[in-house]
Design a protein around this motif. Structure first.
Motif, mmCIF file in Angstrom:
data_model
loop_
_atom_site.group_PDB
_atom_site.id
_atom_site.type_symbol
_atom_site.label_atom_id
_atom_site.label_comp_id
_atom_site.label_asym_id
_atom_site.label_seq_id
_atom_site.Cartn_x
_atom_site.Cartn_y
_atom_site.Cartn_z
ATOM 1 N N ILE A 131 8.012 -1.049 -11.563
ATOM 2 C CA ILE A 131 6.841 -0.240 -11.905
ATOM 3 C C ILE A 131 6.638 -0.255 -13.417
ATOM 4 O O ILE A 131 7.579 -0.501 -14.171
ATOM 5 N N GLN A 132 5.395 0.002 -13.812
ATOM 6 C CA GLN A 132 5.094 0.053 -15.242
ATOM 7 C C GLN A 132 4.166 1.236 -15.520
ATOM 8 O O GLN A 132 3.088 1.342 -14.942
ATOM 9 N N PHE A 133 4.616 2.140 -16.424
ATOM 10 C CA PHE A 133 3.756 3.259 -16.824
ATOM 11 C C PHE A 133 2.770 2.766 -17.879
ATOM 12 O O PHE A 133 3.095 1.890 -18.679
ATOM 13 N N GLN A 134 1.559 3.318 -17.867
ATOM 14 C CA GLN A 134 0.553 2.918 -18.858
ATOM 15 C C GLN A 134 0.528 3.873 -20.051
ATOM 16 O O GLN A 134 -0.109 3.611 -21.057
ATOM 17 N N SER A 135 1.210 4.988 -19.925
ATOM 18 C CA SER A 135 1.283 5.921 -21.061
ATOM 19 C C SER A 135 2.639 6.612 -21.007
ATOM 20 O O SER A 135 3.385 6.444 -20.050
ATOM 21 N N GLY A 136 2.949 7.352 -22.056
ATOM 22 C CA GLY A 136 4.239 8.048 -22.118
ATOM 23 C C GLY A 136 5.292 7.177 -22.774
ATOM 24 O O GLY A 136 5.025 6.034 -23.142
ATOM 25 N N PHE A 164 0.834 -1.199 0.000
ATOM 26 C CA PHE A 164 0.000 0.000 0.000
ATOM 27 C C PHE A 164 0.872 1.253 0.000
ATOM 28 O O PHE A 164 0.696 2.164 -0.826
ATOM 29 N N VAL A 165 1.834 1.288 0.914
ATOM 30 C CA VAL A 165 2.674 2.487 1.067
ATOM 31 C C VAL A 165 3.473 2.747 -0.211
ATOM 32 O O VAL A 165 3.533 3.874 -0.706
ATOM 33 N N PHE A 166 4.070 1.684 -0.757
ATOM 34 C CA PHE A 166 4.945 1.911 -1.902
ATOM 35 C C PHE A 166 4.160 2.247 -3.173
ATOM 36 O O PHE A 166 4.594 3.053 -3.995
ATOM 37 N N THR A 167 2.998 1.632 -3.302
ATOM 38 C CA THR A 167 2.154 1.959 -4.460
ATOM 39 C C THR A 167 1.708 3.418 -4.390
ATOM 40 O O THR A 167 1.795 4.169 -5.372
ATOM 41 N N ASP A 168 1.279 3.808 -3.202
ATOM 42 C CA ASP A 168 0.828 5.186 -3.013
ATOM 43 C C ASP A 168 1.970 6.162 -3.298
ATOM 44 O O ASP A 168 1.796 7.183 -3.976
ATOM 45 N N PHE A 169 3.158 5.804 -2.794
ATOM 46 C CA PHE A 169 4.314 6.671 -3.027
ATOM 47 C C PHE A 169 4.595 6.834 -4.529
ATOM 48 O O PHE A 169 4.725 7.948 -5.033
ATOM 49 N N CYS A 170 4.671 5.696 -5.249
ATOM 50 C CA CYS A 170 5.034 5.758 -6.675
ATOM 51 C C CYS A 170 3.997 6.538 -7.479
ATOM 52 O O CYS A 170 4.347 7.340 -8.355
ATOM 53 N N ARG A 171 2.735 6.311 -7.188
ATOM 54 C CA ARG A 171 1.680 7.011 -7.949
ATOM 55 C C ARG A 171 1.738 8.506 -7.676
ATOM 56 O O ARG A 171 1.521 9.323 -8.570
ATOM 57 N N SER A 208 0.763 9.693 -11.437
ATOM 58 C CA SER A 208 0.143 8.795 -12.394
ATOM 59 C C SER A 208 -0.683 7.746 -11.636
ATOM 60 O O SER A 208 -0.138 6.830 -11.030
ATOM 61 N N ASP A 209 -2.008 7.900 -11.699
ATOM 62 C CA ASP A 209 -2.872 7.025 -10.912
ATOM 63 C C ASP A 209 -2.965 5.604 -11.457
ATOM 64 O O ASP A 209 -3.335 4.678 -10.728
ATOM 65 N N ASP A 210 -2.631 5.436 -12.741
ATOM 66 C CA ASP A 210 -2.756 4.080 -13.300
ATOM 67 C C ASP A 210 -1.414 3.333 -13.328
ATOM 68 O O ASP A 210 -1.292 2.283 -13.943
ATOM 69 N N LEU A 211 -0.422 3.892 -12.656
ATOM 70 C CA LEU A 211 0.882 3.222 -12.564
ATOM 71 C C LEU A 211 0.687 1.844 -11.911
ATOM 72 O O LEU A 211 -0.035 1.711 -10.928
ATOM 73 N N VAL A 212 1.330 0.815 -12.471
ATOM 74 C CA VAL A 212 1.174 -0.544 -11.942
ATOM 75 C C VAL A 212 2.476 -0.987 -11.282
ATOM 76 O O VAL A 212 3.558 -0.704 -11.784
#
Ligand code: PHE
Length: 358
Positions: A286-291, A251-258, A263-267
């Protein structure tokens, strides 16, 4: 009378012709000086009969006064001209813009560190700093990496003078020693507060506020290419409490990266890995969905549940305390955020490169 008027007019005319104060003083001499016209007229009085002397003398005096008045007027006029010229020559245009000083700015990696600190602070993490010259104990041994452990060799680093044969000093190879330093300090304070006796006796199993900290800073390894520098940055994260799980790490790391990449759709992907000081361990991708980087898996951190031996070295009872740790690379986060593909650019100090981040 007429004759005196002629002298007055001629004085006025020659004063008017005088273009400088020096010219004017020369002109004055012609009329009021020792052998000037007025002086000569005065001398002429002696030869006049007594009855004419008085009126003639008064008339000459009037003429003299008229000439002196004209002289003063001209003096004042010339002084004014001179003052105006001087004012003009020394004029300041206070409306001109000032000379600009070159403006400095923060290094892109410093901008990233500030950003990381702000995001974690918003999640209740403290920020700690520690020494770059470490002892073998904090860098390896306390982190469950004994002297003959194979994980040491991939971290082999710069050893520095000082310390002893069994406790050598080295440039820290990661920020993980801050896990131990910070936790030991925290536990010491809790022991003092709860009267639990000094560190070194039984492991602490009382209640205490959770340990929640990040520790950013410089780290060192024997590595140098486009994506590795002998000096680089890391940021450690540590959260230890009575009930902190891998779920919290996710949770913490996902929130940090986004938040960091806006980028809210960062996976995120947690890929099984190994570190001596965590069990289980995971690399975080991590994986960007755009760019421009969309679709690629990019490694940004190592992580895991803090190993019980490490919890013990913090002075805590592993039956009671549990938590997670991660270590990420702010240099790499900076490259990803700004699309920089050579790490060395950050450390060359080329202003043309650095000024683009202001
Ligand atoms: N210290 C590890 C490294 O430098 C990263 C890490 C930190 C892994 C904390 C797990 C937990 O590679």
């Amino acid at each position: 009378m007429n004759e005196l008027n002629v002298v007055i007019d001629s004085a006025k005319a020659s004063f008017a012709r005088a273009a400088t104060p020096a010219d004017l003083e020369n002109a004055k001499a012609l009329f009021l000086g020792k052998s000037g016209s007025i002086t000569e007229l005065m001398k002429g009085l002696a030869a006049l009969p007594v009855d004419q002397k008085k009126s003639r003398g008064a008339a000459i005096n009037l003429a003299k006064q008229a000439i002196e008045a004209a002289l003063n007027q001209r003096r004042q006029a010339l002084a004014d001209v001179e003052l105006q010229a001087q004012l003009q020559a020394e004029a300041l245009d206070v409306t001109l813009p000032g000379r600009q000083r070159g403006q400095g700015g923060l290094h892109p990696v410093s901008l990233t560190l500030e950003r990381i600190e702000a995001i974690f602070a918003s999640m209740g993490f403290a920020v700690a700093q520690g020494p770059e010259i470490e002892t073998d104990w904090f860098n390896f041994t306390a982190l469950n990496t004994p002297e003959d452990h194979p994980a040491r060799s991939m971290h082999d680093t710069f050893y520095v003078e000082g310390g002893s044969a069994d406790a050598p000093h080295l440039l820290r190879t990661h920020t993980s020693p801050m896990q131990i330093r910070y936790a030991v300090q925290h536990v010491k304070q809790q022991r003092a507060a709860s009267g639990a006796g000094p560190v070194g006796e039984a492991l602490f199993a009382g209640t205490m506020p959770e340990i929640r900290v990040i520790a950013p800073g410089r780290t060192y390894r024997v590595d140098s290419d486009a994506t590795h520098s002998p000096m680089f940055h890391q940021c450690e994260g540590l959260w230890v409490g009575e009930n902190i799980s891998f779920k919290d790490l996710k949770f913490v790391f996902t929130d940090f990266c986004r938040t960091f990449f806006e980028s809210d759709d960062l996976v995120l992907r947690f890929r099984p890995s190994f570190f001596p000081f965590t069990e289980p361990s995971a690399e975080i991708d991590i994986q960007f969905q755009s760019g421009p980087l969309a679709g690629r898996w990019l490694e940004v951190a190592g992580s895991g549940q803090v190993h019980p031996n490490v919890i013990r070295n913090m002075g805590l009872e592993p039956e009671k305390y549990i938590g997670f740790a991660f270590g990420m690379g702010p240099d790499r986060l900076t490259m990803l955020r700004y699309g920089v593909n050579d790490l060395r650019l950050f450390f060359d100090g080329d202003i043309r490169f650095l000024s683009q981040f202001q």
